[in-house]
Design a protein around this motif. Structure first.
Motif, PDB file in Angstrom:
ATOM      1  N   LEU A  79     -10.297   7.604  13.758  1.00 14.74           N
ATOM      2  CA  LEU A  79      -9.197   7.147  12.891  1.00 14.74           C
ATOM      3  C   LEU A  79      -8.214   6.313  13.706  1.00 14.74           C
ATOM      4  O   LEU A  79      -7.722   5.281  13.240  1.00 14.74           O
ATOM      5  CB  LEU A  79      -8.472   8.356  12.280  1.00 14.74           C
ATOM      6  CG  LEU A  79      -9.193   9.063  11.135  1.00 14.74           C
ATOM      7  CD1 LEU A  79      -8.462  10.353  10.758  1.00 14.74           C
ATOM      8  CD2 LEU A  79      -9.299   8.172   9.903  1.00 14.74           C
ATOM      9  N   CYS A  82      -9.644   2.935  14.063  1.00 14.31           N
ATOM     10  CA  CYS A  82      -9.604   2.167  12.806  1.00 14.31           C
ATOM     11  C   CYS A  82      -8.190   1.672  12.510  1.00 14.31           C
ATOM     12  O   CYS A  82      -7.998   0.494  12.186  1.00 14.31           O
ATOM     13  CB  CYS A  82     -10.090   3.027  11.644  1.00 14.31           C
ATOM     14  SG  CYS A  82     -11.839   3.365  11.707  1.00 14.31           S
ATOM     15  N   VAL A  89      -8.846   2.630   5.543  1.00 17.98           N
ATOM     16  CA  VAL A  89      -9.598   3.879   5.661  1.00 17.98           C
ATOM     17  C   VAL A  89      -9.640   4.630   4.326  1.00 17.98           C
ATOM     18  O   VAL A  89      -8.610   4.838   3.696  1.00 17.98           O
ATOM     19  CB  VAL A  89      -8.978   4.789   6.752  1.00 17.98           C
ATOM     20  CG1 VAL A  89      -9.623   6.163   6.742  1.00 17.98           C
ATOM     21  CG2 VAL A  89      -9.121   4.147   8.124  1.00 17.98           C
ATOM     22  N   MET A  91     -11.270   8.271   2.625  1.00 10.41           N
ATOM     23  CA  MET A  91     -11.844   9.540   3.073  1.00 10.41           C
ATOM     24  C   MET A  91     -12.305  10.371   1.873  1.00 10.41           C
ATOM     25  O   MET A  91     -11.621  10.424   0.851  1.00 10.41           O
ATOM     26  CB  MET A  91     -10.825  10.316   3.888  1.00 10.41           C
ATOM     27  CG  MET A  91     -11.419  11.513   4.607  1.00 10.41           C
ATOM     28  SD  MET A  91     -10.219  12.323   5.655  1.00 10.41           S
ATOM     29  CE  MET A  91     -10.340  11.363   7.145  1.00 10.41           C
ATOM     30  N   GLY A 102      -9.786  17.022   7.323  1.00 11.14           N
ATOM     31  CA  GLY A 102      -9.818  15.561   7.331  1.00 11.14           C
ATOM     32  C   GLY A 102      -8.480  14.996   6.905  1.00 11.14           C
ATOM     33  O   GLY A 102      -7.975  14.041   7.514  1.00 11.14           O
ATOM     34  N   GLN A 103      -7.915  15.625   5.890  1.00 11.19           N
ATOM     35  CA  GLN A 103      -6.640  15.135   5.372  1.00 11.19           C
ATOM     36  C   GLN A 103      -5.526  15.274   6.420  1.00 11.19           C
ATOM     37  O   GLN A 103      -4.705  14.361   6.599  1.00 11.19           O
ATOM     38  CB  GLN A 103      -6.280  15.936   4.128  1.00 11.19           C
ATOM     39  CG  GLN A 103      -5.162  15.331   3.342  1.00 11.19           C
ATOM     40  CD  GLN A 103      -4.772  16.215   2.181  1.00 11.19           C
ATOM     41  OE1 GLN A 103      -5.320  17.306   2.007  1.00 11.19           O
ATOM     42  NE2 GLN A 103      -3.844  15.758   1.389  1.00 11.19           N
ATOM     43  N   LEU A 106      -6.017  12.601   8.949  1.00 10.28           N
ATOM     44  CA  LEU A 106      -5.725  11.288   8.367  1.00 10.28           C
ATOM     45  C   LEU A 106      -4.211  11.045   8.310  1.00 10.28           C
ATOM     46  O   LEU A 106      -3.725   9.989   8.740  1.00 10.28           O
ATOM     47  CB  LEU A 106      -6.338  11.217   6.963  1.00 10.28           C
ATOM     48  CG  LEU A 106      -6.231   9.898   6.210  1.00 10.28           C
ATOM     49  CD1 LEU A 106      -6.955   8.779   6.941  1.00 10.28           C
ATOM     50  CD2 LEU A 106      -6.813  10.033   4.796  1.00 10.28           C
ATOM     51  N   GLU A 107      -3.483  12.041   7.813  1.00 11.99           N
ATOM     52  CA  GLU A 107      -2.023  11.902   7.698  1.00 11.99           C
ATOM     53  C   GLU A 107      -1.391  11.747   9.085  1.00 11.99           C
ATOM     54  O   GLU A 107      -0.499  10.924   9.286  1.00 11.99           O
ATOM     55  CB  GLU A 107      -1.416  13.119   6.983  1.00 11.99           C
ATOM     56  CG  GLU A 107      -1.840  13.276   5.530  1.00 11.99           C
ATOM     57  CD  GLU A 107      -1.276  12.206   4.603  1.00 11.99           C
ATOM     58  OE1 GLU A 107      -0.343  11.492   5.003  1.00 11.99           O
ATOM     59  OE2 GLU A 107      -1.807  12.060   3.480  1.00 11.99           O
ATOM     60  N   ALA A 110      -2.338   8.288  10.565  1.00 18.13           N
ATOM     61  CA  ALA A 110      -1.707   7.220   9.765  1.00 18.13           C
ATOM     62  C   ALA A 110      -0.212   7.137  10.076  1.00 18.13           C
ATOM     63  O   ALA A 110       0.347   6.037  10.198  1.00 18.13           O
ATOM     64  CB  ALA A 110      -1.920   7.492   8.280  1.00 18.13           C
ATOM     65  N   TYR A 117       0.183   5.278   2.504  1.00 23.30           N
ATOM     66  CA  TYR A 117      -0.840   5.830   1.621  1.00 23.30           C
ATOM     67  C   TYR A 117      -1.043   4.898   0.423  1.00 23.30           C
ATOM     68  O   TYR A 117      -0.075   4.419  -0.170  1.00 23.30           O
ATOM     69  CB  TYR A 117      -0.457   7.235   1.117  1.00 23.30           C
ATOM     70  CG  TYR A 117      -1.573   7.831   0.305  1.00 23.30           C
ATOM     71  CD1 TYR A 117      -2.628   8.469   0.932  1.00 23.30           C
ATOM     72  CD2 TYR A 117      -1.615   7.676  -1.077  1.00 23.30           C
ATOM     73  CE1 TYR A 117      -3.690   8.968   0.198  1.00 23.30           C
ATOM     74  CE2 TYR A 117      -2.681   8.168  -1.817  1.00 23.30           C
ATOM     75  CZ  TYR A 117      -3.720   8.813  -1.165  1.00 23.30           C
ATOM     76  OH  TYR A 117      -4.788   9.286  -1.886  1.00 23.30           O
ATOM     77  N   TYR A 121      -4.669   3.338   3.408  1.00 27.50           N
ATOM     78  CA  TYR A 121      -5.661   4.421   3.385  1.00 27.50           C
ATOM     79  C   TYR A 121      -5.548   5.219   2.089  1.00 27.50           C
ATOM     80  O   TYR A 121      -4.510   5.146   1.405  1.00 27.50           O
ATOM     81  CB  TYR A 121      -5.495   5.347   4.598  1.00 27.50           C
ATOM     82  CG  TYR A 121      -4.236   6.175   4.601  1.00 27.50           C
ATOM     83  CD1 TYR A 121      -4.243   7.504   4.235  1.00 27.50           C
ATOM     84  CD2 TYR A 121      -3.017   5.623   4.994  1.00 27.50           C
ATOM     85  CE1 TYR A 121      -3.095   8.273   4.246  1.00 27.50           C
ATOM     86  CE2 TYR A 121      -1.855   6.376   5.025  1.00 27.50           C
ATOM     87  CZ  TYR A 121      -1.897   7.708   4.647  1.00 27.50           C
ATOM     88  OH  TYR A 121      -0.760   8.463   4.653  1.00 27.50           O
ATOM     89  N   PHE A 123      -7.160   9.051   0.158  1.00 22.90           N
ATOM     90  CA  PHE A 123      -7.952  10.270   0.278  1.00 22.90           C
ATOM     91  C   PHE A 123      -8.556  10.590  -1.084  1.00 22.90           C
ATOM     92  O   PHE A 123      -7.830  10.869  -2.039  1.00 22.90           O
ATOM     93  CB  PHE A 123      -7.045  11.409   0.760  1.00 22.90           C
ATOM     94  CG  PHE A 123      -7.776  12.653   1.122  1.00 22.90           C
ATOM     95  CD1 PHE A 123      -8.429  12.755   2.339  1.00 22.90           C
ATOM     96  CD2 PHE A 123      -7.827  13.729   0.267  1.00 22.90           C
ATOM     97  CE1 PHE A 123      -9.114  13.899   2.682  1.00 22.90           C
ATOM     98  CE2 PHE A 123      -8.514  14.881   0.598  1.00 22.90           C
ATOM     99  CZ  PHE A 123      -9.160  14.971   1.814  1.00 22.90           C
TER     100      PHE A 123
END
Lengths: 274, 262
Positions: A79, A82, A89, A91, A102-103, A106-107, A110, A117, A121, A123
Motif C-alpha cells: 500500500l 501504491c 487503490v 480493496m 485490510g481496512q 488501508l486507512e 492512506a 477516501y 481509494y 473499500f
C-alpha cells in the motif's frame, strides 16, 4: 541414560523454551539483518513500479488474523508503494474475518500520504461466493459491488467512476492464506487475462510457484521473508524486516534440533545392534 | 422418487448450461452464467445462516445433554451472542460494525479476536520445532533426501542462513565422521572397517568444499529446489487434482455421483 539417549529424547518443554527465547531475544534486542530480495518479489515490485500514476490496483484480503504476522506487513509495504506512486487503490476480500485488517492498514497508510477516501481509494468489503464474485467482476463490477462497505453507491465515488471490470484494473494483488489465490488465477487470469501479483504465507507460497513459472502471475511474495524483501525494496522497514532475525534463529534452531535428533537416533541404533 | 429426480434434473441442466456458457460466452449463455452467478452469491449468503444454525444447534444439544466439556459449548454460545449483539449495536450506532469508529472494531475485533486467533496460530511455531526434532529422521533414502532438501531451503531462504549452514553442515559431517569411526571400531572384518574409516575421511574432506561454496551457492540451491523439483511435483499434483475434479464434476452432472443428495 547416556549422552546419545539424551540427544534422542530432549524434553519438548526445553524445545518450547528455546523457541520462545529464539523469538523473543532478537525482537527485544531489535536485531536486524539485511536481506537480498528474491527474484519473484523484485518482479512484483517492478510491476507496481512501472504503473503510471492514476492506475487502479485492486487488493483482495484473503487471510485473517492467524496469518496476519506474515501478510499484514506485506499489505502495508505494498500500500505504501501504491500510494507513494499515486496509484488508486481498491480493496475487497473473500475472508470476512480478515477484512478489517485490510481496512486498518488501508486507512493507516492512506493517512500517511494524505489520501482521500472515495477519491484515491475505496473499500468495497465482502461478498459471498468466491468464484462467482471473481467471474462477475470480469463482467461488471457494479453487479457485485453496487455500494462500498459504508453503503455509498459506487458511482458516487470518483475513484470507481471509470472502473467497470478487470479491463480497468491494472493489477490485482491477492494476499492469500488459503486456496483463494488458485481461484484468482483460474477465474481472473485465465478467463479475463487479469495481471495478478500474489502474496502468500510461507506454507501456501510453494503452491503458487507453478503459476509464476507459467507467467499466470507476474510476481510472488512468499512468507515473512517475502514481506521483508518488499519492505526493503520500498525502503520502509517494518515488522517483517524486524522479524527476520527471529525467523533466521528459529530456522537454525530447528536444523540444530534435527541434527541432534539424528545423532541420537543413529547412536542408539548402533548401540542396539551391538 | 421426486425427491431424487428433481434435484438430479436441476443439477444436470445447471451443469450443462454452465459448461456451454464457458465455451459460448454470448447470448443467451453468457447472460445465463451471470444470472447463475448472482444466484450462487445469494445462496452462498444463506449458507452462512445455515452454518450458524448448525453450529448453535450442535453446541446447544451438547449443553442440554451435559456431554463432556459442555461448558466449552456454553462459552461458545455466550461469545457468539456477545459478538452478535455488540456487532449489531455498533452497526446501528456508526452505520457499519467494521467502520474504524465502531467500538466493535476498536475493542472486540482488535483487542480480543485478533490476539486470540494470532495466538492460536503462533502455537504452531512450538509444535513444528518439536515435531521436526522428533520426525525428521534419516531412516531411509527418501527420508534423507527430504531432510536435506528441507534443511537447505530453511537455511537458504533466510538472511545469514548460508553462513550458519557452513557451521551446521560442518558439525553434522564431523559427527558423521565420529559415528563412522566408532562404527568401524566395532567391526571385525577389514573391508567393513576400511569402508567406515574411508567414509569418515570423506566426511571430513567434504567440509572443505562446503566451507568454500555454501556461502555463495546455498541460496541458489534453495531456489533450484523450489523452482525445479518442488515445482515438478506440485504441477503433477495439480494436474491430478484437475483431472479428478473434471471426473467428479461429470459424475455429479450426469447423476452417477449422488452422495450430495443424502
Amino acid at each position: 541414560m547416556n549422552l546419545w539417549d539424551r540427544l534422542a529424547t530432549i524434553d519438548r518443554r526445553i524445545i518450547y523454551l528455546l523457541v520462545a527465547l529464539g523469538v523473543i531475544i532478537p525482537i527485544v534486542a531489535k536485531l536486524s539483518f539485511r536481506v537480498t530480495p528474491l527474484r519473484e518479489v523484485r518482479q512484483a515490485y517492478e510491476e507496481i513500479e512501472k504503473l503510471p500514476p492514476g492506475s487502479v490496483v485492486l487488493f483482495s484480503i484473503d487471510y485473517d488474523a492467524a496469518s496476519m504476522p506474515e501478510l499484514q506487513p506485506m499489505l502495508v509495504a505494498m500500500l505504501d508503494h501504491c500510494f507513494r506512486k499515486n496509484l488508486k487503490v481498491l480493496m475487497m476480500g473473500h475472508w470476512p474475518l480478515g477484512l478489517p485488517l485490510g481496512q486498518i492498514a488501508l486507512e493507516q497508510v492512506a493517512q500517511k500520504y494524505h489520501k482521500k477516501y472515495g477519491v484515491d481509494y475505496a473499500f468495497l468489503g465482502f461478498r459471498p461466493g468466491v468464484a462467482a464474485v471473481m467471474i462477475n467482476l470480469g463482467k461488471d463490477l457494479r453487479q457485485v459491488f453496487n455500494t462500498d462497505y459504508r453503503g455509498t453507491p459506487v458511482d458516487s465515488l470518483p475513484v470507481l467512476r471509470n472502473v467497470h471490470n478487470y479491463n480497468d484494473i491494472a493489477i490485482l494483488v491477492g494476499l492469500e492464506a488459503g486456496a483463494t489465490g488458485d481461484a484468482w488465477v483460474q477465474f481472473a487470469q485465465a478467463r479475463y487475462n487479469q495481471k495478478i501479483i500474489l502474496g502468500a504465507t510461507a506454507v501456501v507460497a510453494p503452491d503458487l510457484y507453478p503459476y509464476l513459472q507459467a507467467g499466470q502471475i507476474v510476481g510472488l511474495i512468499g512468507g515473512l521473508r517475502g514481506a521483508a524483501d518488499y519492505e526493503q525494496l520500498v525502503q520502509v522497514p517494518g515488522p517483517a524486516f524486524l522479524g527476520m532475525p527471529a525467523q533466521t534463529i528459529i530456522h537454525i534452531l530447528v536444523v540444530v534440533l534435527i541434527i541432534l535428533g539424528n545423532l541420537g537416533y543413529f547412536a542408539r541404533r548402533q548401540g542396539g545392534r551391538r | 422418487m421426486m425427491r431424487r429426480t428433481i434435484p438430479l434434473i436441476i443439477t444436470f441442466i445447471s451443469g450443462i448450461l454452465l459448461v456451454f456458457a464457458l465455451f459460448i460466452p454470448h447470448k443467451p449463455f453468457g447472460n445465463l452464467e451471470e444470472r447463475f452467478n448472482d444466484w450462487y452469491i445469494i445462496v452462498s449468503g444463506f449458507t452462512m445462516i445455515l452454518g450458524m444454525d448448525s453450529l448453535l444447534l450442535h453446541h446447544w444439544n451438547k449443553i442440554r445433554r451435559r456431554q463432556a466439556d459442555w461448558f466449552h459449548s456454553a462459552a461458545l454460545i455466550v461469545a457468539f451472542a456477545v459478538t452478535l449483539v455488540w456487532g449489531f449495536y455498533s452497526g446501528i450506532k456508526v452505520g457499519n460494525p467494521f467502520d474504524p469508529k465502531s467500538t466493535f472494531l476498536q475493542y472486540f475485533y482488535t483487542y480480543v479476536f485478533v490476539p486470540l486467533q494470532a495466538t492460536m496460530f503462533s502455537l504452531l511455531a512450538f509444535f513444528i520445532a518439536s515435531a521436526a526434532y522428533r520426525a525428521f529422521r534419516a531412516r531411509t533414502l527418501n527420508a534423507t533426501l527430504l531432510l536435506v532438501a528441507a534443511v537447505v531451503v530453511m537455511l537458504g531462504r533466510v538472511p545469514k542462513g548460508s553462513g550458519a549452514s557452513v557451521v551446521l553442515f560442518g558439525i553434522a559431517l564431523v559427527a558423521l565422521a565420529v559415528g563412522l569411526v566408532l562404527h568401524g571400531r566395532s567391526l571385525v572384518d577389514l573391508r567393513g572397517q576400511l569402508l567406515a574409516y574411508g567414509g569418515a575421511a570423506l566426511s571430513i574432506l567434504a567440509i572443505i568444499p562446503i566451507a568454500k561454496y555454501f556461502p555463495t551457492y546455498l541460496p541458489a540451491v534453495a531456489d533450484w529446489i523450489m523452482n525445479i523439483p518442488q515445482l515438478a511435483a506440485k504441477r503433477g499434483i495439480f494436474i491430478g487434482i484437475a483431472l479428478g475434479g473434471i471426473a467428479m464434476s461429470l459424475r455429479i452432472i450426469l447423476g452417477i455421483e449422488r452422495t450430495y443428495l443424502k
